[in-house]
Design a protein around this motif. Structure first.
Motif, PDB file in Angstrom:
ATOM      1  N   PRO A 195      34.893  21.994  14.713  1.00 53.37           N
ATOM      2  CA  PRO A 195      34.978  23.455  14.658  1.00 53.37           C
ATOM      3  C   PRO A 195      36.075  23.980  15.563  1.00 53.37           C
ATOM      4  N   ARG A 196      36.777  24.996  15.131  1.00 51.48           N
ATOM      5  CA  ARG A 196      37.840  25.594  15.920  1.00 51.48           C
ATOM      6  C   ARG A 196      37.442  26.993  16.368  1.00 51.48           C
ATOM      7  N   THR A 197      38.043  27.439  17.455  1.00 54.49           N
ATOM      8  CA  THR A 197      37.798  28.805  17.911  1.00 54.49           C
ATOM      9  C   THR A 197      38.671  29.751  17.105  1.00 54.49           C
ATOM     10  N   SER A 253      43.346  33.566  20.520  1.00 56.30           N
ATOM     11  CA  SER A 253      43.411  32.119  20.361  1.00 56.30           C
ATOM     12  C   SER A 253      42.823  31.679  19.040  1.00 56.30           C
ATOM     13  N   GLN A 254      43.533  30.828  18.356  1.00 64.41           N
ATOM     14  CA  GLN A 254      43.024  30.190  17.159  1.00 64.41           C
ATOM     15  C   GLN A 254      43.348  28.702  17.261  1.00 64.41           C
ATOM     16  N   ASP A 255      42.902  28.118  18.356  1.00 62.87           N
ATOM     17  CA  ASP A 255      43.248  26.736  18.637  1.00 62.87           C
ATOM     18  C   ASP A 255      42.794  25.827  17.510  1.00 62.87           C
ATOM     19  N   GLY A 256      43.646  24.923  17.138  1.00 61.13           N
ATOM     20  CA  GLY A 256      43.283  23.965  16.115  1.00 61.13           C
ATOM     21  C   GLY A 256      42.307  22.943  16.667  1.00 61.13           C
ATOM     22  N   ALA A 257      41.734  22.161  15.779  1.00 63.19           N
ATOM     23  CA  ALA A 257      40.768  21.162  16.185  1.00 63.19           C
ATOM     24  C   ALA A 257      41.466  19.835  16.418  1.00 63.19           C
ATOM     25  N   ALA A 258      40.781  18.975  17.131  1.00 64.33           N
ATOM     26  CA  ALA A 258      41.317  17.643  17.347  1.00 64.33           C
ATOM     27  C   ALA A 258      41.413  16.893  16.031  1.00 64.33           C
ATOM     28  N   ASP A 259      40.499  17.190  15.120  1.00 67.31           N
ATOM     29  CA  ASP A 259      40.586  16.668  13.765  1.00 67.31           C
ATOM     30  C   ASP A 259      40.024  17.718  12.832  1.00 67.31           C
TER      31      ASP A 259
END
Length: 439
Positions: free
Chosen positions: A44-46, A34-40
């Motif tokens: 920080p993203r995973t 997983s390299q989920d993007g951030a809400a903005d």
């Protein structure tokens, strides 16, 4: 085109043997990709540990003197970047890369200055130091041999640096080189039988099949066999210890196949796809001919270790990877690698054992490849393969010592033989300080 078949005994020396990686999923479960993007952009993203090293290197360039190290938070699956000074715009740029930014007091330049002070005033056998980005300090470790005047001298040096810059801790064990790793390799010397471990198969700069192992193994003996009393099958081409700790050993038969894999025992292997930089906080795996497969965490980079030399002086090795992975004599030269096939390091030395634990240090593979001009495997893979996974192994600890490689090391020590690690810490040969072998 005809292909010469590798002899069975030489196949045992090949770090991966002929076993495909298919079964490795049982041993090393798949990393979460997983390299989920951030809400903005400022959240920080995973990300995978495999991606942390490259991102950290890019931010180090962008932040310049304000960059003060980084580490991988395996629980949150995030990269934490330390910033010392720097304006608000610089911090915001870092946050937009999806990392967690920490404002810290010690810059990289200040931490390096502290390390230089330690080198000048506290190069004492049985000591080590490395920058810990999680505390933003230099962590100094003294083994059980550092007592009396040496302990007082070390304490005084750390005290002068200040509690905000350096910390001092004691290790119950003794810093020593560990001879062993993936598959066992042997050599005969005047001091008896020397046993080390094959690290990674490589292709030398001239196209010859070769492998990497520890430098203190390479300066101890020139010719190596894959069985304790067998004829030599490989010869040291380059070896450096102390200073660094790596050796390039070429197979005597130019038709020897060099599978780019690590034998992890029980008929399983992990394919090595390239070199990987270590990241503090990431999980790594070590294979050793004495102790088998073990895993742990990278705890420091650019570490300095002061081993006691055979002549009573100090053998200082710098630029090492510090970990909490256990190791024992016979494990020197063996591979430190990532779940997804990144070649990270070669076992150098440390303190403790696989019962009590301890610190173990590794020569970075990237530095060894650059110095020797070798490439991983059969002419491939000098580039990044990503870094350590944040996942734990399915059978890493329970399988250690039960693996084929582990038994080949311990089981072949042989009654009546004067077994030693390559540093001569039992009965092996002495080596000259600063010696570099280039036959």
């Amino acid at each position: 085109m005809s292909h010469k078949r590798i002899p069975k005994r030489k196949a045992a020396m090949a770090a991966g043997g002929a076993v495909a990686l298919g079964a490795a999923a049982v041993l090393l479960p798949s990393a979460n990709a997983s390299q989920d993007g951030a809400a903005d952009d400022a959240t920080p993203r995973t990300l995978r540990a495999a991606d942390a090293s490259g991102l950290s290197a890019r931010l180090a360039t962008e932040l310049g003197d304000s960059f003060a190290g980084s580490y991988y938070d395996s629980a949150e699956r995030r990269l934490v970047v330390n910033v010392a000074g720097g304006d608000a715009g610089m911090v915001l740029r870092a946050k937009k890369e999806g990392v967690t930014v920490r404002q810290v007091g010690n810059s990289t330049a200040a931490l390096k200055s502290a390390a230089r002070t330690l080198k000048a005033d506290a190069t004492i056998p049985g000591t080590s130091w490395a920058v810990d980005p999680r505390t933003n300090k230099v962590v100094v470790t003294a083994d059980s041999t550092v007592t009396g005047a040496n302990w007082n001298r070390l304490q005084s040096t750390v005290r002068v640096l200040g509690s905000g810059m350096a910390t001092l801790k004691k290790s119950a064990g003794t810093f020593k080189t560990f001879a062993s790793g993936g598959d066992a390799i042997f050599s005969r010397t005047q001091g008896g039988t020397v046993r080390c471990s094959l690290g990674f198969n490589v292709t030398a700069g001239d196209g010859s099949p070769a492998f990497l192992t520890a430098g203190h193994c390479g300066v101890a003996a020139e010719q190596w066999s894959d069985s304790q009393n067998g004829a030599p099958v490989a010869t040291v081409d380059q070896a450096t210890f102390p200073g660094s700790d790596f050796a390039l050993v070429t197979y005597d038969d130019p038709d020897t196949q060099v599978p780019s894999a690590v034998d992890v025992g029980n008929g399983q292997s992990v394919e090595i796809t390239g070199a990987a930089e270590a990241t503090v906080g990431a999980t790594v795996f070590r294979m050793g001919s004495t102790t088998g497969l073990h895993n742990g965490t990278v705890t420091g980079l650019d570490a300095t270790v002061n081993f006691q030399s055979e002549t009573g002086g100090v053998d200082t090795v710098t630029g090492l990877i510090q970990t909490n992975v256990c190791a024992e004599p016979g494990d020197s030269g063996g591979p430190l690698f990532t779940q997804d096939g990144g070649a990270v390091g070669l076992t150098s030395g440390g303190s403790g054992d696989c019962t009590r634990g301890g610190e173990t240090f590794f020569q970075p593979v990237t530095a060894a490849l650059q110095a020797t001009g070798a490439t991983l495997g059969a002419g491939g893979g000098g580039g990044d393969a990503g870094d350590a996974s944040d996942q734990q192994p399915g059978a890493g600890q329970s399988g250690a010592g039960q693996s084929g490689a582990g038994q080949s090391g311990a089981g072949q020590s042989g009654a009546g033989e004067q077994q030693s690690d390559a540093g001569g810490h039992n009965s092996g040969p002495a080596y000259g300080s600063g010696r570099t072998r280039t036959p």
